[in-house]
Design a protein around this motif. Sequence first.
Motif, short mmCIF file in Angstrom:
data_model
loop_
_atom_site.label_atom_id
_atom_site.label_comp_id
_atom_site.label_asym_id
_atom_site.label_seq_id
_atom_site.Cartn_x
_atom_site.Cartn_y
_atom_site.Cartn_z
N SER A 1 2.61 6.24 -2.62
CA SER A 1 3.68 7.19 -2.93
C SER A 1 3.88 7.29 -4.43
O SER A 1 4.17 8.35 -4.96
CB SER A 1 4.97 6.81 -2.22
OG SER A 1 5.46 5.60 -2.69
N GLY B 1 3.18 -1.40 8.93
CA GLY B 1 2.74 -0.63 7.79
C GLY B 1 1.82 -1.41 6.88
O GLY B 1 1.27 -0.87 5.94
N GLN C 1 -1.71 7.18 6.09
CA GLN C 1 -0.35 6.81 5.70
C GLN C 1 0.58 8.00 5.86
O GLN C 1 0.31 9.08 5.36
CB GLN C 1 -0.35 6.31 4.25
CG GLN C 1 0.99 5.79 3.77
CD GLN C 1 1.27 4.38 4.24
OE1 GLN C 1 0.37 3.58 4.40
NE2 GLN C 1 2.53 4.08 4.50
N LYS C 2 1.66 7.80 6.56
CA LYS C 2 2.65 8.87 6.77
C LYS C 2 3.28 9.27 5.46
O LYS C 2 3.59 8.43 4.63
CB LYS C 2 3.74 8.37 7.71
CG LYS C 2 3.58 8.82 9.13
CD LYS C 2 4.91 8.57 9.83
CE LYS C 2 4.77 8.66 11.33
NZ LYS C 2 6.02 8.26 11.96
N ILE D 1 2.05 11.03 3.02
CA ILE D 1 1.15 11.17 1.88
C ILE D 1 0.26 12.39 2.10
O ILE D 1 -0.31 12.57 3.18
CB ILE D 1 0.26 9.92 1.71
CG1 ILE D 1 1.11 8.72 1.32
CG2 ILE D 1 -0.82 10.15 0.68
CD1 ILE D 1 1.71 8.80 -0.05
N SER E 1 0.82 -1.21 0.00
CA SER E 1 0.00 0.00 0.00
C SER E 1 0.85 1.26 0.00
O SER E 1 0.55 2.23 -0.70
CB SER E 1 -0.91 0.01 1.23
OG SER E 1 -1.76 -1.09 1.20
N GLY E 2 1.93 1.25 0.79
CA GLY E 2 2.79 2.43 0.88
C GLY E 2 3.38 2.78 -0.47
O GLY E 2 3.37 3.94 -0.90
#
Lengths: 294, 308
Positions: A74, A158, A93-94, A96, A69-70
């Motif tokens: 991104s 994550g 999410q960090k 984003i 997903s990360g």
Amino acid sequence: MKKRWLAGLLVVILIVLGVVGYQNRQVTKADMSITAVGSTALQPLVEAAGEDYSGTQLGSFINVQGGGSGTGLSQVQEGAVEIGNSDVYAEEQKGINAAKLVDHKVAVVGITPIVNKENGIKNLTTKQLIAIFTGKVTNWRQVGGHNQKIVIINRAQGSGTRATFEKWALNGHQSEPAQEQDSSGMVRQIVGTTPGAISYVGFSYVNKTVQAVNINNVAPTDKNVETNKWPVWSYEHMYTQKNANQLTRRFIKYVQSSKIQHTLVRQLGYISMDQMDVTRTVQGHVRKVEGSHE
Amino acid sequence: MNKQLAEQLRKRSKAAWLERIGKIVSFSALALITLTVFAIIIFVASKGLATFFDNHVNFWNFLTGKNWNPTITDKSGQPEVGALPMITGSFVVTLLSALLATPFAIGTAIFMTEISPRRGARILQPVTELLVGIPSVVYGFIGLTVVVPVIRTIFGGSGFGILAGTFVLFVMILPTVTSMSVDALKTVPRYYREAALALGATRWQTIYKVILRAATPGLLTAIVFGMARAFGEALAVQMVIGNAALMPSSLVSPSSTLTSVLTTGIGNTVMGSLDNNALWSLALVLLVMSLIFNLIVRLIGRKGAMHK
């Protein structure tokens, strides 16, 4: 002599390949091909839908890749791909900037705790689950099972499945550091063979090698997810940029169409969007759908 | 006639042209590879160092911290990026597997070169080469379905851990160390053996007192190469070690290596975020370590070059 013969063959092959490539060049023209990257939980659905779509719309090509997903979020934020698949809201999410992306929800996935069959456990309360995953309870005997040490198996940090599980099944508690695996298939395999193991997977991964666990006497079924009686579920998102191109928009519309929602989505073990009686926002507010089918 | 000859001599011949083309081709190949290596080093370094310069993580805390949880900040507001559990895990599995593989590898190599060269070449050579060719995922899967359950029944616990990783890596680096040891033993000059035998040494005495001593630098190189491979192996280890970012409390407690944390984590983080940078820092540690392994190999090679 033999060498010359080989060289000739090579040249012929090259020419044939060149001609074939030239004739097929249109397929991969920029606006006729899009790429979707991200969540491995959503990947099977997007792949199957992409194949279907390419079958009906000749010349358009949907390229689907995993990566997590990360990665999906991104990549779509940077504009490197057209669609970013994600198990979590972009807001969660960090790194984003969710305001720059457009969310398209395409399916719902229920997540259930699973345990090894020999633990003697069929039901756990939320309190017990939290105690297990935070390390306060270390033997199955303490929660009504056999005398067996508890082995926690987590998904990677994550992972969308883990985020959903911690948020909705553990009421936001973080799991203590434990074994981590980076795919649901691997988790199931390990839980099935390791005595005392507990983990969590999407409904579609549950089979007879593992025991799915009821939470507070609610069974992990699609029906209970639809009414939110089983709160451990998440949306599957396909994120795009704001000015997505035509093929991207059409493809997402196709995935959200009732044709795909009623066939592929259910066949692959997801819950379709129109089955849901409730909606849930990123903050976790649950609302009943107006005019739902019950 | 003379003029024509002079012209012909002054012009570049076909051979000279070929020579020049060959030079250009091989030189550009070299340049490309060098460029790639440097690009990789620079990329990993810039990403990996960002953790310390952009996110202001204390370098010392990174190396000695025991908590790995980049999404959380601890009491003092510093993110929890202690890499010690992974660094320890990587070193322990590497050393143990090398320790385990060395006697087997050298024994096999001695058999193949000194005791029974013909049978060695016919049976053992293909077998070791076959072992090299097996993909690491196959080793990992065998480890998961065979080694882990065996360890679980013998030692208890979940079976995942350093011991399982050691066994899998042992099989994986064995062929590398063996074939390099064979090469090392083969470079020992024939007259060493003849002289030893002429002095009345038995075969065992020759092997033990002469050949192994003479081949020591080569054997050390073989072991270091095996260690480098073990250190960098990701997939097979990841499948059996348990991937828990915990300090290993015993050989059968779940732990992790630099590579296993990298492969599980990289897809779930976003480029440029702290979580992602911290993983790149781990990659940088890996890269630096493999450079050090290479340096050791060169050092051994230079110091122990055989004087004839």
